[in-house]
Design an enzyme around this catalytic site. Structure first.
Site, PDB file in Angstrom:
ATOM      1  CE  LYS A 130      -7.160  -0.233   6.468  1.00  0.00           C
ATOM      2  NZ  LYS A 130      -7.879   0.189   5.281  1.00  0.00           N
ATOM      3  CB  CYS A 163      -3.724   3.316  -1.506  1.00  0.00           C
ATOM      4  SG  CYS A 163      -4.887   4.613  -1.184  1.00  0.00           S
ATOM      5  CD  GLN A 188      -6.709  -4.407   4.360  1.00  0.00           C
ATOM      6  OE1 GLN A 188      -7.631  -5.091   4.820  1.00  0.00           O
ATOM      7  NE2 GLN A 188      -6.879  -3.150   4.018  1.00  0.00           N
ATOM      8  CG  HIS A 202      -1.895   0.971   1.425  1.00  0.00           C
ATOM      9  ND1 HIS A 202      -1.635   2.264   1.799  1.00  0.00           N
ATOM     10  CD2 HIS A 202      -3.239   0.884   1.276  1.00  0.00           C
ATOM     11  CE1 HIS A 202      -2.774   2.934   1.863  1.00  0.00           C
ATOM     12  NE2 HIS A 202      -3.760   2.120   1.545  1.00  0.00           N
TER      13      HIS A 202
HETATM   14  N1  PLP Z   1      -1.648  -0.735   4.678  1.00  0.00           N
HETATM   15  C1  PLP Z   1      -2.591  -1.454   4.058  1.00  0.00           C
HETATM   16  C2  PLP Z   1      -2.243  -2.812   3.549  1.00  0.00           C
HETATM   17  C3  PLP Z   1      -3.871  -0.930   3.892  1.00  0.00           C
HETATM   18  O1  PLP Z   1      -4.798  -1.643   3.253  1.00  0.00           O
HETATM   19  C4  PLP Z   1      -4.154   0.356   4.387  1.00  0.00           C
HETATM   20  C5  PLP Z   1      -5.477   0.954   4.197  1.00  0.00           C
HETATM   21  O2  PLP Z   1      -6.262   0.554   3.371  1.00  0.00           O
HETATM   22  C6  PLP Z   1      -3.139   1.047   5.045  1.00  0.00           C
HETATM   23  C7  PLP Z   1      -1.897   0.480   5.178  1.00  0.00           C
HETATM   24  C8  PLP Z   1      -3.366   2.414   5.607  1.00  0.00           C
HETATM   25  O3  PLP Z   1      -4.274   2.378   6.635  1.00  0.00           O
HETATM   26  P1  PLP Z   1      -4.811   3.757   7.281  1.00  0.00           P
HETATM   27  O4  PLP Z   1      -5.346   4.561   6.132  1.00  0.00           O
HETATM   28  O5  PLP Z   1      -5.861   3.307   8.229  1.00  0.00           O
HETATM   29  O6  PLP Z   1      -3.661   4.407   7.940  1.00  0.00           O
END
Ligand code: PLP
Length: 408
Positions: free
Chosen positions: A227, A366, A204, A123
Site C-alpha cells: 500500500k 473487509c 492506511q 478491518h
Molecule cells: N488494516 C487495514 C486498515 C487495511 O485497510 C488492510 C488492507 O486493506 C489491512 C489491515 C490488511 O492489510 P494486508 O492485506 O496488506 O495484510
C-alpha cells in the site's frame, strides 16, 4: 511545503500508462493497493539478476549482498518510523500477519480473564486474530468502540470502556472505509494511563502520514509495503523492544533459532526470533526504494495533494449525484471516499465504472461489522494516491454521472 510535479511522478509508474477496455486507466483503488514505481520494479529485478541468494546463511558474496540489502531496508524502516532500534522491526507478510503475530504471541501472555478493546471501524485483519485468540482463551472478551454520525470514534465511550479488566487495546490509525484519521496518540496515552498495551493498525496511515513511534508511544504498529508503493507480500511489525524480548516466537523454523537440539532449542536475538524461514528478501530489499520514493516526494506534499483531490471529489460528487450518501465525514480525514448513489448496488456501479476505465472498489472492504453498523451491504470506494490528478477526479465524476444516468 514543496509543490509536486504530478506529471513527472506519474512517469515513474508504468502501470498508469495502460488502458482498460480501450480507455486510459484511472486507478482509484489505492486503499486496496497502490501502483509501483519503476525504481521499485528495478530493485526487484536487480535482486533476481544480481543478488539472489539466501540471507543470513552464506559466507559467499551473493549471500552477503542479499543480507546487506535486506538489513539496509530494516534500518531504513526504523528511521522512517523513528523506532528506537532496528531490533524493533520485524518483517512479516503484511499488516495481517503482523497482527496475527501479536495476537498469537503477545496474546498468549495476556491473563486468562480480561477485556480487549477494538473499534467498530476495524478491518477484519484487526478483528479476526483477536477472535481466534478468544476462541482459545474464552475468558477474554472483546469490547467495541462505536462511531458518531461523521464516522469518528466515540472517544467518551472509548475512555469509558477501560476498567481493571482491560488487558489490550487495538485500533486502526486510519479507517479504510471512512477515511477517518483517529487521534491515536491521545488514545494510546489514555490506554497507558490504565496500564493497557496498544496495537495500532497503520495499514492506511503509512502511505500518507508521518510516523514517529517514539512520539506515538504505542506498543505495536503494523503496516504493509504494497500500500506504500512497495512490493506485495511483505509488511512490518514494529514492537517495543522490551515487549518483543518477553514474547514467545510466533513460528518455528530456520533463522529464528540460537541452537537446536532434541533436548531443547534456544531462540535467536531480536528481530530474528520472529522471522522463521526464508523471508521475502527480494521484496524487503526493494521496499527500501519505496521508502525513498515516499521520503523524496515528501509526506507533507503527498498528504496535501491527496487532501485536495478528496476535497474536489467530495464536492463534485454532491453536485453530479444529489442523491449520494457519503460514509465518513470526519474533520480529520484521509483521501478515501466511500459512497452510495440512491438505491444502486455498489457492485453494478463498480462494474460500469470499470467499463469506463475507472478502477474503484466495491463491497464491504473487509469491514463487515462497520457495514452492519451503517446498515448497508457495502459501498463504492474511490481512494486517491500521489499520482492521481484533478483531471482524473473530473473523469471519475463524469463517470459517476454517466453510470447513475444509465442505471436510471
Ligand atoms: N488494516 C487495514 C486498515 C487495511 O485497510 C488492510 C488492507 O486493506 C489491512 C489491515 C490488511 O492489510 P494486508 O492485506 O496488506 O495484510
Amino acid at each position: 511545503m514543496k509543490t509536486l510535479d504530478i506529471e513527472k511522478i506519474r512517469k515513474e509508474f508504468p502501470a498508469l500508462n495502460r488502458e482498460v477496455h480501450g480507455k486510459p486507466l484511472i486507478y482509484l483503488d489505492n486503499t486496496a493497493t497502490s501502483q509501483t514505481p519503476q525504481r521499485v520494479i528495478d530493485a526487484v529485478r536487480s535482486m533476481y539478476i544480481d543478488h539472489k541468494a539466501n540471507v543470513h546463511r552464506g559466507v559467499h558474496t551473493l549471500s552477503q549482498e542479499a543480507t546487506d540489502l535486506q538489513e539496509q531496508t530494516r534500518r531504513h524502516v526504523a528511521r522512517y518510523i523513528n523506532a528506537h532500534s532496528e531490533r524493533e522491526i520485524i518483517f512479516t507478510r503484511g499488516a495481517t500477519e503482523s497482527i496475527n503475530l501479536v495476537a498469537s504471541s503477545f496474546g498468549s501472555m495476556l491473563p486468562d480473564e480480561g477485556e480487549i478493546i477494538l473499534t467498530v471501524m476495524e478491518h477484519h485483519a484487526d478483528i479476526v486474530p483477536w477472535q481466534l485468540l478468544q476462541s482459545r482463551r474464552p475468558g477474554l472478551k472483546i469490547r467495541v468502540v462505536d462511531i458518531n454520525d461523521r464516522g469518528e470514534l466515540d472517544l467518551d465511550q472509548y475512555r469509558s470502556l477501560f476498567n481493571e479488566k482491560t488487558v489490550m487495546a487495538a485500533f486502526t490509525h486510519v479507517s479504510n472505509v471512512l477515511g477517518t484519521i483517529n487521534p491515536v496518540k491521545e488514545m494510546t496515552a489514555f490506554a497507558h494511563e490504565h496500564g493497557v498495551p496498544v496495537l495500532i493498525d497503520g495499514a492506511q496511515a503509512s502511505p500518507h502520514l508521518h510516523l514517529d513511534m517514539q512520539d506515538l508511544g504505542c506498543d505495536f504498529y503494523v503496516f504493509s509495503s504494497h500500500k506504500m508503493y512497495g512490493p506485495a507480500g511483505i509488511g512490518v511489525l514494529y514492537g517495543r523492544e522490551e515487549l518483543l524480548e518477553k514474547m514467545p516466537p510466533y513460528q518455528g523454523g530456520g533463522e529464528m533459532i540460537g541452537h537446536v537440539s532434541f533436548s531443547g532449542t534456544t531462540f535467536a536475538e531480536l528481530p530474528f526470533k520472529f522471522e522463521a524461514g526464508t523471508p521475502d528478501f527480494v521484496g524487503i530489499a526493494a521496499f527500501d526504494e519505496a521508502l525513498t520514493f515516499l521520503e523524496t516526494t515528501g509526506l507533507d506534499a503527498i498528504e496535501a495533494h491527496e487532501e485536495h483531490l478528496l476535497d474536489i471529489a467530495t464536492k463534485g460528487l454532491r453536485e453530479v449525484a444529489p442523491n449520494v450518501r457519503i460514509f465518513g465525514e470526519a474533520h480529520h480525514k484521509s483521501a478515501v471516499l466511500s459512497f452510495l448513489i440512491g438505491e444502486e448496488h455498489p457492485y453494478d456501479f463498480g462494474m460500469l465504472l470499470d467499463g469506463l476505465g475507472i478502477a474503484v472498489r466495491t463491497g464491504h472492504h473487509c469491514a463487515q461489522p462497520l457495514m452492519e453498523r451503517l446498515g448497508i451491504p457495502g459501498t463504492i470506494r474511490a481512494s486517491f494516491a500521489v499520482y492521481n490528478t484533478e483531471d482524473e477526479v473530473r473523469a471519475f465524476l463524469n463517470g459517476v454521472a454517466r453510470v447513475a444516468a444509465m442505471l436510471g
